[in-house]
Design a protein around this motif. Structure first.
Motif, mmCIF file in Angstrom:
data_model
loop_
_atom_site.group_PDB
_atom_site.id
_atom_site.type_symbol
_atom_site.label_atom_id
_atom_site.label_comp_id
_atom_site.label_asym_id
_atom_site.label_seq_id
_atom_site.Cartn_x
_atom_site.Cartn_y
_atom_site.Cartn_z
ATOM 1 N N TRP A 87 0.674 -1.184 0.112
ATOM 2 C CA TRP A 87 -0.034 0.005 0.088
ATOM 3 C C TRP A 87 0.806 1.301 0.008
ATOM 4 N N PHE A 88 0.246 2.196 -0.877
ATOM 5 C CA PHE A 88 1.213 3.443 -0.687
ATOM 6 C C PHE A 88 0.181 4.462 -0.666
ATOM 7 N N ARG A 89 0.704 5.763 -0.402
ATOM 8 C CA ARG A 89 -0.295 6.984 -0.644
ATOM 9 C C ARG A 89 0.580 8.138 -1.048
ATOM 10 N N GLN A 90 -0.298 9.196 -1.842
ATOM 11 C CA GLN A 90 0.438 10.439 -2.462
ATOM 12 C C GLN A 90 -0.545 11.417 -2.135
ATOM 13 N N ALA A 91 -0.143 12.379 -1.418
ATOM 14 C CA ALA A 91 -0.873 13.682 -1.069
ATOM 15 C C ALA A 91 -0.556 14.710 -2.205
ATOM 16 N N GLY B 266 1.118 17.360 -4.441
ATOM 17 C CA GLY B 266 2.750 17.856 -4.381
ATOM 18 C C GLY B 266 3.284 17.072 -3.831
ATOM 19 N N LEU B 267 3.144 15.930 -3.195
ATOM 20 C CA LEU B 267 4.134 15.099 -2.481
ATOM 21 C C LEU B 267 4.572 13.722 -3.392
ATOM 22 N N GLU B 268 5.575 13.072 -2.924
ATOM 23 C CA GLU B 268 6.012 11.871 -3.810
ATOM 24 C C GLU B 268 5.025 10.889 -3.263
ATOM 25 N N ARG B 269 4.991 9.616 -3.846
ATOM 26 C CA ARG B 269 4.082 8.583 -3.449
ATOM 27 C C ARG B 269 5.004 7.924 -2.286
ATOM 28 N N GLU B 270 4.178 7.673 -1.099
ATOM 29 C CA GLU B 270 4.979 7.250 -0.004
ATOM 30 C C GLU B 270 4.361 5.707 0.590
ATOM 31 N N PHE B 271 5.393 5.011 0.777
ATOM 32 C CA PHE B 271 5.315 3.560 1.137
ATOM 33 C C PHE B 271 4.223 3.593 2.677
ATOM 34 N N VAL B 272 3.215 2.780 2.500
ATOM 35 C CA VAL B 272 2.385 2.639 3.829
ATOM 36 C C VAL B 272 2.799 1.373 4.469
ATOM 37 N N SER C 49 -7.422 5.529 14.208
ATOM 38 C CA SER C 49 -6.971 6.797 14.751
ATOM 39 C C SER C 49 -6.317 7.730 13.676
ATOM 40 N N LEU C 50 -7.153 7.903 12.595
ATOM 41 C CA LEU C 50 -6.698 8.864 11.541
ATOM 42 C C LEU C 50 -6.327 10.277 11.870
ATOM 43 N N LYS C 51 -5.492 10.807 11.211
ATOM 44 C CA LYS C 51 -5.125 12.130 11.647
ATOM 45 C C LYS C 51 -5.007 12.893 10.004
ATOM 46 N N THR C 52 -5.057 14.143 10.274
ATOM 47 C CA THR C 52 -5.371 15.257 9.110
ATOM 48 C C THR C 52 -4.256 14.664 8.042
ATOM 49 N N GLU C 53 -2.970 14.736 8.667
ATOM 50 C CA GLU C 53 -1.759 14.132 7.399
ATOM 51 C C GLU C 53 -2.020 12.955 7.002
ATOM 52 N N ASP C 54 -2.770 12.071 7.169
ATOM 53 C CA ASP C 54 -2.866 10.843 6.402
ATOM 54 C C ASP C 54 -3.779 10.893 5.367
ATOM 55 N N THR C 55 -4.439 12.274 4.963
ATOM 56 C CA THR C 55 -5.242 12.698 3.926
ATOM 57 C C THR C 55 -4.301 12.439 2.443
ATOM 58 N N ALA C 56 -4.638 11.640 1.604
ATOM 59 C CA ALA C 56 -4.050 11.274 0.681
ATOM 60 C C ALA C 56 -4.895 10.419 -0.483
ATOM 61 N N VAL C 57 -4.210 10.075 -1.603
ATOM 62 C CA VAL C 57 -4.824 9.150 -2.443
ATOM 63 C C VAL C 57 -4.056 7.596 -2.153
ATOM 64 N N GLY D 191 -3.088 0.231 -9.475
ATOM 65 C CA GLY D 191 -4.516 0.659 -10.048
ATOM 66 C C GLY D 191 -4.909 1.872 -9.661
ATOM 67 N N GLN D 192 -5.922 2.068 -9.878
ATOM 68 C CA GLN D 192 -6.461 3.612 -9.423
ATOM 69 C C GLN D 192 -6.562 3.739 -7.993
ATOM 70 N N GLY D 193 -6.240 4.666 -7.425
ATOM 71 C CA GLY D 193 -6.245 4.589 -6.015
ATOM 72 C C GLY D 193 -7.547 5.309 -5.453
ATOM 73 N N THR D 194 -7.757 5.439 -4.188
ATOM 74 C CA THR D 194 -8.987 5.747 -3.501
ATOM 75 C C THR D 194 -8.674 6.976 -2.547
ATOM 76 N N GLN D 195 -9.536 7.938 -2.661
ATOM 77 C CA GLN D 195 -9.086 9.332 -1.762
ATOM 78 C C GLN D 195 -9.620 9.114 -0.327
ATOM 79 N N VAL D 196 -8.821 9.363 0.484
ATOM 80 C CA VAL D 196 -9.018 9.425 1.716
ATOM 81 C C VAL D 196 -8.855 10.743 2.389
ATOM 82 N N THR D 197 -9.751 11.251 2.895
ATOM 83 C CA THR D 197 -9.753 12.764 3.567
ATOM 84 C C THR D 197 -9.921 12.702 4.968
ATOM 85 N N VAL D 198 -9.094 13.189 5.845
ATOM 86 C CA VAL D 198 -9.479 13.167 7.222
ATOM 87 C C VAL D 198 -9.576 14.771 7.678
#
Length: 122
Positions: free
Chosen positions: A35-39, A41-47, A84-92, A113-120
């Motif tokens: 699993w990865f995430r990308q906010a 303006g930022l690079e894709r990040e390992f989850v 325990s989601l945080k606002t900084e977890d917001t990403a695709v 694949g296509q990602g899914t948006q998570v907004t905290v």
């Protein structure tokens, strides 16, 4: 082969979401799936990643104790439970199949694949 992440949405800080990763055209039971995430303006990040051989999981530091990856072979799916989601977890959020290399490196994966948006929200 196509992977599809789903289950994202809008949640308040402190809440939980469970993301799903489903595959078409491929059996995930013998794949390491990451699993990865990308906010913006930022690079894709390992989850995190789950290994098919023994089910072991590895997480980025920000996810340890909050995120859990699991799999359901019968449903050919992998899940990312986020608590325990945080606002900084917001990403695709994306899932992908590991092909070799460093687990935290996006280039070590394919079948994105296509990602899914998570907004905290706060």
């Amino acid at each position: 082969v196509q992977l599809q992440a789903s289950g994202g949405g809008l949640v308040q800080a402190g809440g939980s979401l469970r993301l799903s990763c489903a595959a078409s055209g491929r059996t995930l039971s013998t794949d390491d799936v990451g699993w990865f995430r990308q906010a913006p303006g930022l690079e894709r990040e390992f989850v995190g990643v789950i290994l098919w051989f023994n089910g072991r999981t590895y997480y980025a530091d920000f996810g340890k104790g909050r995120f859990t990856i699991s799999r359901d072979e019968a449903k050919n799916a992998v899940y990312l439970q986020m608590n325990s989601l945080k606002t900084e977890d917001t990403a695709v959020y994306y899932c992908a199949v590991y092909r070799g290399g460093r687990y935290s490196d996006p280039s070590a994966y394919n079948y994105w694949g296509q990602g899914t948006q998570v907004t905290v929200s706060s």
